[in-house]
Design a protein around this motif. Structure first.
Motif, PDB file in Angstrom:
ATOM      1  N   MET A   1     -64.583  48.951  92.275  1.00 59.64           N
ATOM      2  CA  MET A   1     -64.015  49.013  93.566  1.00 59.64           C
ATOM      3  C   MET A   1     -65.226  49.008  94.570  1.00 59.64           C
ATOM      4  O   MET A   1     -66.205  49.376  94.423  1.00 59.64           O
ATOM      5  N   SER A   2     -65.027  47.751  95.205  1.00 63.45           N
ATOM      6  CA  SER A   2     -66.092  47.559  96.245  1.00 63.45           C
ATOM      7  C   SER A   2     -66.037  48.372  97.559  1.00 63.45           C
ATOM      8  O   SER A   2     -65.086  48.979  97.843  1.00 63.45           O
ATOM      9  N   TRP A   3     -67.517  48.466  98.052  1.00 68.30           N
ATOM     10  CA  TRP A   3     -67.608  49.401  99.232  1.00 68.30           C
ATOM     11  C   TRP A   3     -66.735  48.956 100.618  1.00 68.30           C
ATOM     12  O   TRP A   3     -66.548  50.023 101.134  1.00 68.30           O
ATOM     13  N   PHE A   4     -66.552  47.647 100.277  1.00 61.93           N
ATOM     14  CA  PHE A   4     -65.904  47.227 101.935  1.00 61.93           C
ATOM     15  C   PHE A   4     -64.634  47.344 101.868  1.00 61.93           C
ATOM     16  O   PHE A   4     -63.778  46.998 102.547  1.00 61.93           O
ATOM     17  N   SER A   5     -63.848  47.790 100.685  1.00 63.01           N
ATOM     18  CA  SER A   5     -62.290  47.867 100.482  1.00 63.01           C
ATOM     19  C   SER A   5     -61.625  49.059 101.466  1.00 63.01           C
ATOM     20  O   SER A   5     -60.807  49.124 101.718  1.00 63.01           O
ATOM     21  N   HIS A   6     -62.725  49.881 102.131  1.00 58.64           N
ATOM     22  CA  HIS A   6     -62.397  50.873 102.805  1.00 58.64           C
ATOM     23  C   HIS A   6     -62.831  50.742 104.389  1.00 58.64           C
ATOM     24  O   HIS A   6     -62.887  51.836 105.180  1.00 58.64           O
ATOM     25  N   TYR A   7     -63.121  49.174 104.635  1.00 56.92           N
ATOM     26  CA  TYR A   7     -63.617  49.402 105.906  1.00 56.92           C
ATOM     27  C   TYR A   7     -62.752  49.711 107.250  1.00 56.92           C
ATOM     28  O   TYR A   7     -63.013  50.062 108.246  1.00 56.92           O
ATOM     29  N   ASN A   8     -61.565  49.526 106.794  1.00 57.44           N
ATOM     30  CA  ASN A   8     -60.389  49.839 107.909  1.00 57.44           C
ATOM     31  C   ASN A   8     -60.411  51.415 108.234  1.00 57.44           C
ATOM     32  O   ASN A   8     -60.309  51.589 109.503  1.00 57.44           O
ATOM     33  N   TYR A   9     -60.632  52.245 107.341  1.00 56.16           N
ATOM     34  CA  TYR A   9     -60.524  53.739 107.589  1.00 56.16           C
ATOM     35  C   TYR A   9     -61.969  53.842 108.386  1.00 56.16           C
ATOM     36  O   TYR A   9     -62.036  54.972 109.320  1.00 56.16           O
ATOM     37  N   TRP A  10     -63.167  52.937 108.112  1.00 55.44           N
ATOM     38  CA  TRP A  10     -64.257  53.520 108.838  1.00 55.44           C
ATOM     39  C   TRP A  10     -64.185  52.899 110.422  1.00 55.44           C
ATOM     40  O   TRP A  10     -64.645  53.763 111.178  1.00 55.44           O
TER      41      TRP A  10
ATOM     42  N   THR B   1     -68.006  65.682 111.813  1.00 53.92           N
ATOM     43  CA  THR B   1     -66.595  65.395 111.605  1.00 53.92           C
ATOM     44  C   THR B   1     -66.535  63.838 111.114  1.00 53.92           C
ATOM     45  O   THR B   1     -65.773  63.768 110.090  1.00 53.92           O
ATOM     46  N   GLY B   2     -67.151  63.032 111.574  1.00 51.50           N
ATOM     47  CA  GLY B   2     -66.767  61.748 111.187  1.00 51.50           C
ATOM     48  C   GLY B   2     -67.506  61.334 109.848  1.00 51.50           C
ATOM     49  O   GLY B   2     -66.919  60.766 109.039  1.00 51.50           O
ATOM     50  N   ALA B   3     -68.500  61.921 109.509  1.00 51.13           N
ATOM     51  CA  ALA B   3     -69.171  62.233 108.023  1.00 51.13           C
ATOM     52  C   ALA B   3     -68.327  62.662 107.307  1.00 51.13           C
ATOM     53  O   ALA B   3     -67.911  62.151 106.173  1.00 51.13           O
ATOM     54  N   LEU B   4     -67.461  63.942 107.510  1.00 49.71           N
ATOM     55  CA  LEU B   4     -66.562  64.404 106.613  1.00 49.71           C
ATOM     56  C   LEU B   4     -65.376  63.485 106.362  1.00 49.71           C
ATOM     57  O   LEU B   4     -64.932  63.206 105.069  1.00 49.71           O
ATOM     58  N   LEU B   5     -64.932  62.641 107.526  1.00 51.19           N
ATOM     59  CA  LEU B   5     -63.967  61.856 107.382  1.00 51.19           C
ATOM     60  C   LEU B   5     -64.015  60.635 106.510  1.00 51.19           C
ATOM     61  O   LEU B   5     -63.418  60.355 105.455  1.00 51.19           O
ATOM     62  N   VAL B   6     -65.395  60.177 106.501  1.00 50.05           N
ATOM     63  CA  VAL B   6     -66.004  58.916 105.825  1.00 50.05           C
ATOM     64  C   VAL B   6     -65.740  59.406 104.463  1.00 50.05           C
ATOM     65  O   VAL B   6     -65.483  58.578 103.572  1.00 50.05           O
ATOM     66  N   TYR B   7     -66.382  60.732 104.117  1.00 52.83           N
ATOM     67  CA  TYR B   7     -66.459  61.248 102.706  1.00 52.83           C
ATOM     68  C   TYR B   7     -64.728  61.286 102.218  1.00 52.83           C
ATOM     69  O   TYR B   7     -64.496  60.973 101.124  1.00 52.83           O
ATOM     70  N   ALA B   8     -63.931  61.496 103.016  1.00 49.57           N
ATOM     71  CA  ALA B   8     -62.665  61.582 102.419  1.00 49.57           C
ATOM     72  C   ALA B   8     -61.957  60.457 102.177  1.00 49.57           C
ATOM     73  O   ALA B   8     -61.182  60.432 101.574  1.00 49.57           O
TER      74      ALA B   8
ATOM     75  N   ARG C   1     -62.913  58.079 100.463  1.00 46.33           N
ATOM     76  CA  ARG C   1     -63.319  57.742  99.229  1.00 46.33           C
ATOM     77  C   ARG C   1     -62.129  57.830  98.374  1.00 46.33           C
ATOM     78  O   ARG C   1     -61.992  57.276  96.972  1.00 46.33           O
ATOM     79  N   ASP C   2     -61.259  58.891  98.740  1.00 46.10           N
ATOM     80  CA  ASP C   2     -59.981  59.052  97.796  1.00 46.10           C
ATOM     81  C   ASP C   2     -58.749  58.153  98.299  1.00 46.10           C
ATOM     82  O   ASP C   2     -57.721  58.218  97.458  1.00 46.10           O
ATOM     83  N   MET C   3     -58.919  57.398  99.485  1.00 47.32           N
ATOM     84  CA  MET C   3     -57.756  56.712  99.873  1.00 47.32           C
ATOM     85  C   MET C   3     -57.858  55.486  98.961  1.00 47.32           C
ATOM     86  O   MET C   3     -58.629  54.779  98.528  1.00 47.32           O
ATOM     87  N   PRO C   4     -56.555  54.835  99.101  1.00 44.10           N
ATOM     88  CA  PRO C   4     -56.315  53.571  98.512  1.00 44.10           C
ATOM     89  C   PRO C   4     -56.987  52.473  99.173  1.00 44.10           C
ATOM     90  O   PRO C   4     -57.157  52.503 100.407  1.00 44.10           O
ATOM     91  N   GLU C   5     -57.167  51.436  98.544  1.00 43.52           N
ATOM     92  CA  GLU C   5     -57.809  50.148  99.089  1.00 43.52           C
ATOM     93  C   GLU C   5     -57.132  49.793 100.144  1.00 43.52           C
ATOM     94  O   GLU C   5     -55.823  49.886 100.310  1.00 43.52           O
ATOM     95  N   PHE C   6     -57.847  48.890 101.010  1.00 44.07           N
ATOM     96  CA  PHE C   6     -57.047  48.092 102.266  1.00 44.07           C
ATOM     97  C   PHE C   6     -56.175  46.993 101.587  1.00 44.07           C
ATOM     98  O   PHE C   6     -56.674  46.158 100.623  1.00 44.07           O
ATOM     99  N   GLY C   7     -54.847  46.827 101.873  1.00 46.06           N
ATOM    100  CA  GLY C   7     -54.127  46.088 101.401  1.00 46.06           C
ATOM    101  C   GLY C   7     -53.611  46.056  99.828  1.00 46.06           C
ATOM    102  O   GLY C   7     -53.017  45.201  99.401  1.00 46.06           O
ATOM    103  N   ASP C   8     -53.751  47.160  99.368  1.00 40.85           N
ATOM    104  CA  ASP C   8     -53.310  47.469  97.961  1.00 40.85           C
ATOM    105  C   ASP C   8     -51.830  47.559  97.862  1.00 40.85           C
ATOM    106  O   ASP C   8     -51.144  48.444  98.236  1.00 40.85           O
ATOM    107  N   PRO C   9     -50.973  46.681  97.146  1.00 41.81           N
ATOM    108  CA  PRO C   9     -49.696  46.535  97.367  1.00 41.81           C
ATOM    109  C   PRO C   9     -49.279  47.982  96.311  1.00 41.81           C
ATOM    110  O   PRO C   9     -48.186  48.381  96.414  1.00 41.81           O
ATOM    111  N   GLN C  10     -49.925  48.569  95.537  1.00 41.59           N
ATOM    112  CA  GLN C  10     -49.739  49.860  94.750  1.00 41.59           C
ATOM    113  C   GLN C  10     -50.217  50.895  95.309  1.00 41.59           C
ATOM    114  O   GLN C  10     -50.084  51.970  94.683  1.00 41.59           O
ATOM    115  N   ALA C  11     -50.587  50.837  96.660  1.00 38.64           N
ATOM    116  CA  ALA C  11     -50.725  52.216  97.122  1.00 38.64           C
ATOM    117  C   ALA C  11     -49.673  53.090  97.290  1.00 38.64           C
ATOM    118  O   ALA C  11     -48.538  52.369  97.496  1.00 38.64           O
TER     119      ALA C  11
END
Lengths: 117, 174
Positions: free
Chosen positions: A1-10, B87-94, B96-106
């Motif tokens: 899992m690459s770091w940039f896969s979550h850039y949309n959330y950032w 708050t931003g740091a906490l959200l960024v930390y959160a 890490r559990d989210m699915p990847e961007f564009g993942d069809p299996q999300a």
């Protein structure tokens, strides 16, 4: 899992925090409404980016496509945008009324006038 | 680019400039929605976000006289800044559990969306799935939305209408 896969959330979090900072720090009420709008838009982007699927197309059925983006977040955000405008108009109407009653739309001045009498 | 406009929105002086920037911000959001395959949402955002909101802000500015135009620069306040960063740091930390961007299996793409895509055309007869879901599967949401808009409209009229009765002859918007 690459770091940039979550850039949309950032990006979403960055926009959200800017909105929050505007709401907290600006004394002008109209500015606060703008901050709320920025915050709101960041939530829209969050939902739409959750619904996006790699290699997919817009959710309009057509020949030759099998992958579609998730239509459900789109529907929810359509509703949310319209509701957002409704609340914004209500907030702006309130600002106009406050301006009539107090002659200012600055939070500190309003509180000062309240303290006087 | 969106982020740059947002920062400009944070720093700019003058309410008129700020409301114009809000329109630009909405337009950029629209472009982002098109890139993310959400064309219907982009339509709505362009019409409602960039159009109506800007008009509403301008109407409000014309009512609120220009002498209250805030020209205050943003003075840096450490405590809110700290809260925002935390708050931003906490959200960024959160995330890490989210699915990847564009993942069809999300998880969000597995529950009801495949059913809408597979059966939507057969059950509603509308090729545009967003319309199908909006008007057919989740029609009650749209009904609730109309209720909210009606309530907001009544609220605006109540807030602004009283003044019009008191000082008659003034033309009101909305």
């Amino acid at each position: 899992m690459s770091w940039f896969s979550h850039y949309n959330y950032w990006i979403v979090i960055f926009l959200m925090m800017i909105g929050l900072y505007i709401v907290i720090c600006r004394d002008n009420l109209a500015r606060k409404v703008i901050g709320l709008n920025v915050f709101q838009t960041s939530v829209f982007v969050l939902f739409i980016s959750i619904g996006a699927v790699r290699g997919a197309t817009a959710p309009i059925l057509a020949e030759g496509f099998t992958e579609y983006a998730n239509p459900l977040p789109h529907v929810l955000i359509l509703t949310a945008i319209v509701v957002g405008v409704a609340t914004t108009s209500l907030a702006l109407a309130l600002i106009v009324r406050i301006n009539e009653a107090y002659g200012t739309i600055d939070e500190n001045q309003i509180q000062a006038k309240d303290g006087d009498g | 680019m969106l982020a740059v406009t947002a920062i400009a929105l944070l720093c700019v002086r003058g309410l008129f400039v700020a409301s114009m920037l809000t329109g630009i911000y909405s337009l950029l959001t629209t472009a982002l929605f098109v890139l993310l395959d959400a064309v219907d949402v982009a339509f709505t955002e362009a019409a409602v976000g960039a159009g109506i909101t800007t008009v509403l802000f301008l109407a409000m500015l014309s009512k609120v006289s220009a002498r209250h135009n805030d020209s205050s620069t943003l003075n840096f306040q450490p405590l809110p800044f700290l809260v925002v960063i935390l708050t931003g740091a906490l959200l960024v930390y959160a995330t890490r559990d989210m699915p990847e961007f564009g993942d069809p299996q999300a998880p969000a793409n597995l529950h009801v969306a495949p059913k809408y895509i597979k059966d939507g055309k057969k059950e509603t007869g509308v090729p545009n799935l967003v319309t199908a879901v909006l008007a057919s599967y989740r029609g009650y949401d749209t009904l609730g939305e109309v209720t909210v808009i009606f309530t907001a409209g009544v609220g605006v009229l109540l807030l602004l209408g009283r003044k019009r009765r008191r000082t008659s002859g003034e033309s009101g918007e909305e």
